[in-house]
Design a protein around this motif. Structure first.
Motif, PDB file in Angstrom:
ATOM      1  N   UNK A 566     -65.810 119.782 -50.923  1.00  0.00           N
ATOM      2  CA  UNK A 566     -64.679 120.665 -51.448  1.00  0.00           C
ATOM      3  C   UNK A 566     -63.664 120.180 -51.850  1.00  0.00           C
ATOM      4  N   UNK A 567     -63.337 118.976 -51.345  1.00  0.00           N
ATOM      5  CA  UNK A 567     -61.988 118.587 -51.400  1.00  0.00           C
ATOM      6  C   UNK A 567     -61.990 117.221 -52.987  1.00  0.00           C
ATOM      7  N   UNK A 568     -63.991 117.267 -53.243  1.00  0.00           N
ATOM      8  CA  UNK A 568     -63.324 116.764 -54.478  1.00  0.00           C
ATOM      9  C   UNK A 568     -62.286 116.980 -55.722  1.00  0.00           C
ATOM     10  N   UNK A 569     -61.953 116.916 -56.671  1.00  0.00           N
ATOM     11  CA  UNK A 569     -61.319 116.875 -58.425  1.00  0.00           C
ATOM     12  C   UNK A 569     -61.721 117.915 -58.657  1.00  0.00           C
ATOM     13  N   UNK A 570     -63.209 117.740 -58.943  1.00  0.00           N
ATOM     14  CA  UNK A 570     -64.055 118.501 -59.025  1.00  0.00           C
ATOM     15  C   UNK A 570     -64.141 119.980 -58.887  1.00  0.00           C
ATOM     16  N   UNK A 571     -64.703 120.236 -57.545  1.00  0.00           N
ATOM     17  CA  UNK A 571     -64.630 121.101 -57.078  1.00  0.00           C
ATOM     18  C   UNK A 571     -63.526 121.627 -56.353  1.00  0.00           C
ATOM     19  N   UNK A 572     -62.089 120.997 -56.589  1.00  0.00           N
ATOM     20  CA  UNK A 572     -61.061 121.727 -56.484  1.00  0.00           C
ATOM     21  C   UNK A 572     -60.685 122.593 -56.902  1.00  0.00           C
ATOM     22  N   UNK A 573     -60.946 121.667 -58.676  1.00  0.00           N
ATOM     23  CA  UNK A 573     -60.841 122.593 -59.879  1.00  0.00           C
ATOM     24  C   UNK A 573     -60.899 123.774 -60.270  1.00  0.00           C
ATOM     25  N   UNK A 574     -62.368 123.746 -59.617  1.00  0.00           N
ATOM     26  CA  UNK A 574     -63.665 125.010 -59.814  1.00  0.00           C
ATOM     27  C   UNK A 574     -62.710 126.148 -58.778  1.00  0.00           C
ATOM     28  N   UNK A 575     -62.507 125.694 -57.639  1.00  0.00           N
ATOM     29  CA  UNK A 575     -62.275 126.239 -56.804  1.00  0.00           C
ATOM     30  C   UNK A 575     -60.786 127.549 -56.668  1.00  0.00           C
ATOM     31  N   UNK A 576     -59.768 126.571 -57.640  1.00  0.00           N
ATOM     32  CA  UNK A 576     -58.262 126.941 -58.289  1.00  0.00           C
ATOM     33  C   UNK A 576     -59.091 127.801 -59.732  1.00  0.00           C
ATOM     34  N   UNK A 577     -59.842 127.674 -60.226  1.00  0.00           N
ATOM     35  CA  UNK A 577     -60.098 128.846 -61.309  1.00  0.00           C
ATOM     36  C   UNK A 577     -61.041 129.899 -60.658  1.00  0.00           C
ATOM     37  N   UNK A 578     -60.881 130.208 -59.426  1.00  0.00           N
ATOM     38  CA  UNK A 578     -61.737 131.206 -59.450  1.00  0.00           C
ATOM     39  C   UNK A 578     -63.054 130.889 -58.783  1.00  0.00           C
ATOM     40  N   UNK A 579     -63.980 129.766 -58.426  1.00  0.00           N
ATOM     41  CA  UNK A 579     -65.119 129.838 -58.184  1.00  0.00           C
ATOM     42  C   UNK A 579     -65.774 130.313 -56.888  1.00  0.00           C
ATOM     43  N   UNK A 580     -66.783 131.164 -56.724  1.00  0.00           N
ATOM     44  CA  UNK A 580     -66.963 131.492 -55.294  1.00  0.00           C
ATOM     45  C   UNK A 580     -68.052 130.706 -54.640  1.00  0.00           C
ATOM     46  N   UNK A 581     -68.396 131.028 -53.533  1.00  0.00           N
ATOM     47  CA  UNK A 581     -69.504 129.540 -52.440  1.00  0.00           C
ATOM     48  C   UNK A 581     -70.588 129.411 -53.323  1.00  0.00           C
ATOM     49  N   UNK A 582     -71.200 131.015 -53.979  1.00  0.00           N
ATOM     50  CA  UNK A 582     -72.174 130.990 -53.679  1.00  0.00           C
ATOM     51  C   UNK A 582     -72.678 129.939 -55.779  1.00  0.00           C
ATOM     52  N   UNK A 583     -70.873 130.185 -56.429  1.00  0.00           N
ATOM     53  CA  UNK A 583     -70.855 129.167 -57.886  1.00  0.00           C
ATOM     54  C   UNK A 583     -71.595 127.989 -57.559  1.00  0.00           C
ATOM     55  N   UNK A 584     -70.509 127.591 -56.094  1.00  0.00           N
ATOM     56  CA  UNK A 584     -70.702 126.517 -55.682  1.00  0.00           C
ATOM     57  C   UNK A 584     -71.575 125.779 -55.299  1.00  0.00           C
ATOM     58  N   UNK A 585     -72.234 126.319 -54.142  1.00  0.00           N
ATOM     59  CA  UNK A 585     -74.206 126.438 -54.045  1.00  0.00           C
ATOM     60  C   UNK A 585     -75.426 126.464 -55.500  1.00  0.00           C
ATOM     61  N   UNK A 586     -74.575 126.497 -56.040  1.00  0.00           N
ATOM     62  CA  UNK A 586     -75.235 126.176 -57.358  1.00  0.00           C
ATOM     63  C   UNK A 586     -75.618 124.891 -57.762  1.00  0.00           C
ATOM     64  N   UNK A 587     -74.027 124.477 -57.760  1.00  0.00           N
ATOM     65  CA  UNK A 587     -73.695 123.438 -58.304  1.00  0.00           C
ATOM     66  C   UNK A 587     -74.270 121.511 -57.413  1.00  0.00           C
ATOM     67  N   UNK A 588     -75.714 121.275 -58.086  1.00  0.00           N
ATOM     68  CA  UNK A 588     -76.096 120.540 -57.062  1.00  0.00           C
ATOM     69  C   UNK A 588     -75.708 119.160 -56.702  1.00  0.00           C
ATOM     70  N   UNK A 589     -74.328 118.857 -57.925  1.00  0.00           N
ATOM     71  CA  UNK A 589     -73.895 117.925 -57.233  1.00  0.00           C
ATOM     72  C   UNK A 589     -73.138 118.054 -55.921  1.00  0.00           C
ATOM     73  N   UNK A 590     -72.670 119.094 -55.757  1.00  0.00           N
ATOM     74  CA  UNK A 590     -71.767 119.380 -54.598  1.00  0.00           C
ATOM     75  C   UNK A 590     -72.555 118.929 -53.032  1.00  0.00           C
ATOM     76  N   UNK A 591     -73.518 120.251 -53.174  1.00  0.00           N
ATOM     77  CA  UNK A 591     -74.278 119.830 -52.193  1.00  0.00           C
ATOM     78  C   UNK A 591     -75.231 118.407 -51.993  1.00  0.00           C
TER      79      UNK A 591
END
Length: 668
Positions: A566-591
């Motif tokens: 979650x602390x990677x710059x790309x994921x952190x930026x997505x969280x600031x833009x309002x991305x929720x947990x389900x959207x992050x879990x669909x990101x294969x790179x994050x998982x």
């Protein structure tokens, strides 16, 4: 042909030009391996020195006539090329107006009528009259045309053409799908096409790439290297997975009490696999920066002793808990007691006296069985504990980790949303992540608060549910309790014998014993039923404690791995833009990043716990033998000796005082 200046092997390449290979011949001379002869210029032959000719061998052959040469792809597939050529000519001729060759069978015509019809037909087709219609009459059976060649339908030349096209493409290591043509057979499906593309990259296409790379590397100076830029995403992902798998395997082989490879050998093996794009020195190991490790395994704890800082009930910010400062056995996930006994020094090889300095006269008369050797006891316990703990990372399949990552992410995202809005990427990486990891493993952290701890506990409760539902991480239940009891009994016996020898030597030095060693009639075998029952109960509890400690660390490793993702710059930026947990879990790179981080922590945990548990359990059983021997000898008190800045200080207490928290004094 390669022109170098100066004209020598070490000369700089000025230009390179292709030569018609059909005009070249081998000479079997290493200095001048190739000569050129053009049929139109029969009076001139050119020979090339080895540094002026650069060849790509596609198909070396073993025939004596082809020694030093090879077979070009068109030569291998000559018949296939010829069949394609003839097939094209055949179909082209079918489109012409010229009637095909054959025989007209007029069936029930008489000879006279047939000849008359043939004569009239010839007259009909003469002249320029456009209305030429031959007619058959006075017959009952239809006439039949018998062609002299086979009909196109009977020849099935469409499939035959595809077959020979495949042969031609295979001569160059390609498939028809690589050049935009459809395949014949099972590769019409998506799976078949993907399988074919993978095979092409491993065979012909890979061969051409390697040949071309070798060709250009031979032209470049020694300090330059030709490297293909890999644009295929599937190949990059497969290469990354292969690198990760090889890295984990090499880490397993280089760790443990009896590693199969050294770190330098593992580095050489990694270079030999060819998975690295950059050149590294196989013999130069990288410097490990301890501060950058995401997990605290193998790092000194706050008390300077532990393998595992922040174990269950352990040192939390330097505070004192019950049981003597909260020291917990490594089997439960702790780092053991905070003192180093003489037995532990001996077992781990510390302060060992060289063999040549040992006074044989002071050695016991009987050395005891081989199994009482300290190193052997450590190895026996590691054989029981090590394999199971080291199998945990292998049992952690991606599908199992994805389930745990989803649970942790859904519980963690709501709390980090409020934090990431207020912090920059650098602050998250340098400050927030490191402090949260310290708090995760019960180390002193400036972020420690009731609210933060409550959030962490909620995340662990969610992980607890999933870990209990699928207990794939339980390995201690498979251990043989009788084998553990046997090691305990031998370590206990070792402690008794060692302490008895120490007592006897002390008595001898004071003149209260006639000799400093025991005779052969003295046996230290453990036969006390009550003590055996006590050790058996300890072995049974040990199994439960190990699994509890494994679960304790798994929950924290998974939380730390998800937090890292979650602390990677790309994921952190997505969280600031309002991305929720389900959207992050669909990101294969994050998982995938979280999976890699968690597996790294699990490997470190398994290895560190195997070593720590082995040392601690042997030390604990041997120390108990020490204490029981002292107690049976009539001693009433023991003393703690503290060597600090204010000099040597001693505190005496009852020999039976265990896990007691004593009040502080001016001296201690």
């Amino acid at each position: 042909e390669v022109y170098r200046n100066p004209d020598s092997e070490d000369g700089d390449v000025i230009w390179a030009e292709h030569i018609d290979g059909a005009t070249l011949y081998p000479t079997l001379d290493d200095d001048f391996p190739v000569m050129q002869k053009v049929p139109e210029i029969i009076d001139r032959i050119v020979t090339f020195p080895s540094h002026a000719i650069e060849r790509i061998f596609m198909t070396p052959r073993t025939e004596i006539k082809r020694k030093g040469w090879g077979m070009a792809p068109p030569e291998k597939i000559y018949l296939g090329l010829e069949m394609l050529y003839r097939g094209d000519r055949y179909y082209a001729n079918l489109l012409l107006d010229t009637p095909e060759a054959g025989i007209l069978d007029l069936m029930d015509f008489s000879e006279k009528n047939a000849k008359e019809w043939l004569s009239s037909t010839k007259e009909l087709f003469q002249g320029i009259d456009g209305m030429k219609v031959p007619v058959l009459y006075e017959h009952k059976v239809p006439a039949k045309w018998i062609p002299l060649n086979r009909p196109p339908i009977d020849m099935l030349y469409d499939k035959t053409t595809i077959k020979y096209a495949q042969i031609v493409a295979a001569g160059y290591g390609m498939r028809l799908s690589d050049i935009g043509m459809s395949e014949l057979g099972g590769e019409k499906t998506l799976a078949g096409v993907i399988r074919g593309e993978r095979q092409t990259r491993r065979s012909g296409f890979a061969l051409v790439r390697s040949k071309m790379a070798n060709h250009f590397n031979s032209l470049l100076p020694k300090h330059l290297k030709w490297v293909w830029e890999e644009k295929d995403e599937e190949s990059q992902v497969a290469r990354g997975r292969a690198l990760q798998t090889v890295g984990q395997a090499l880490s397993t082989l280089t760790q443990g009490m009896a590693p199969l490879m050294s770190a330098e050998e593992a580095r050489q093996e990694l270079v030999a696999t060819g998975l690295l794009e950059v050149d590294i020195d196989p013999k130069k190991l990288p410097e490990v920066e301890q501060d950058s490790q995401p997990f605290p395994f193998g790092q000194p704890g706050a008390d300077g002793m532990g393998q595992f800082a922040g174990a269950p009930g352990g040192n939390k910010g330097g505070g004192q808990g019950k049981n003597g400062g909260g020291k917990v056995p490594p089997a439960q996930g702790g780092r053991g007691q905070g003192f180093m006994s003489r037995t532990f020094d001996r077992l781990t090889g510390r302060d060992r006296v060289p063999d040549e300095e040992v006074d044989d006269a002071l050695a016991p008369a009987h050395e005891g069985p081989e199994s009482l050797n300290p190193e052997r006891l450590l190895a026996m316990m590691d054989e029981i504990v090590g394999p199971g703990l080291r199998m945990i990372p292998e049992a952690a399949q991606d599908v199992r980790l994805r389930r745990l990552i989803k649970a942790a992410t859904r519980a963690m995202v709501p709390s980090v949303e409020r934090i990431f809005v207020q912090l920059s990427d650098d602050q998250i990486d340098d400050y927030w992540l490191s402090e949260m990891n310290k708090l995760e493993f019960e180390q002193e952290s400036i972020l420690d608060s009731i609210t933060v701890r409550q959030t962490q506990n909620e995340i662990r409760e969610q992980l607890e549910i999933h870990l209990e539902d699928d207990p794939w991480w339980r390995v201690a239940s498979e251990w043989d309790k009788l084998e553990i009891l046997e090691v305990y009994a031998k370590a206990y016996t070792l402690g008794i014998e060692e302490q008895a020898v120490n007592i006897l030597r002390a008595l001898y030095e004071e003149g209260l014993a006639s000799r400093p060693y025991f005779g052969p009639a003295i046996s230290f075998d453990l036969v006390n039923v009550a003590e055996l029952a006590n050790l058996e109960a300890t072995a049974a509890d040990f199994v439960t404690f190990v699994d509890d400690g494994t679960k304790y660390f798994l929950k924290r490793i998974i939380s730390a791995g998800v937090r890292k993702g979650l602390s990677s710059p790309r994921i952190a930026a997505a969280i600031r833009d309002g991305a929720k947990a389900e959207a992050l879990l669909r990101d294969d790179g994050f998982v995938q990043e979280a999976i890699n981080e968690i597996k790294t922590g699990m490997i470190e945990m398994s290895e560190a716990r195997a070593n720590s548990i082995t040392n601690f359990e042997i030390k604990k059983a041997a120390n108990k033998g020490h204490l029981d021997q002292l107690s049976k000898s009539g001693l009433k008190t023991k003393a703690w000796v503290h060597l600090g800045e204010r000099g040597k200080r001693i505190r005496e207490m009852s020999i039976h005082a265990h896990s007691a928290q004593l009040p502080k004094t001016p001296d201690l």
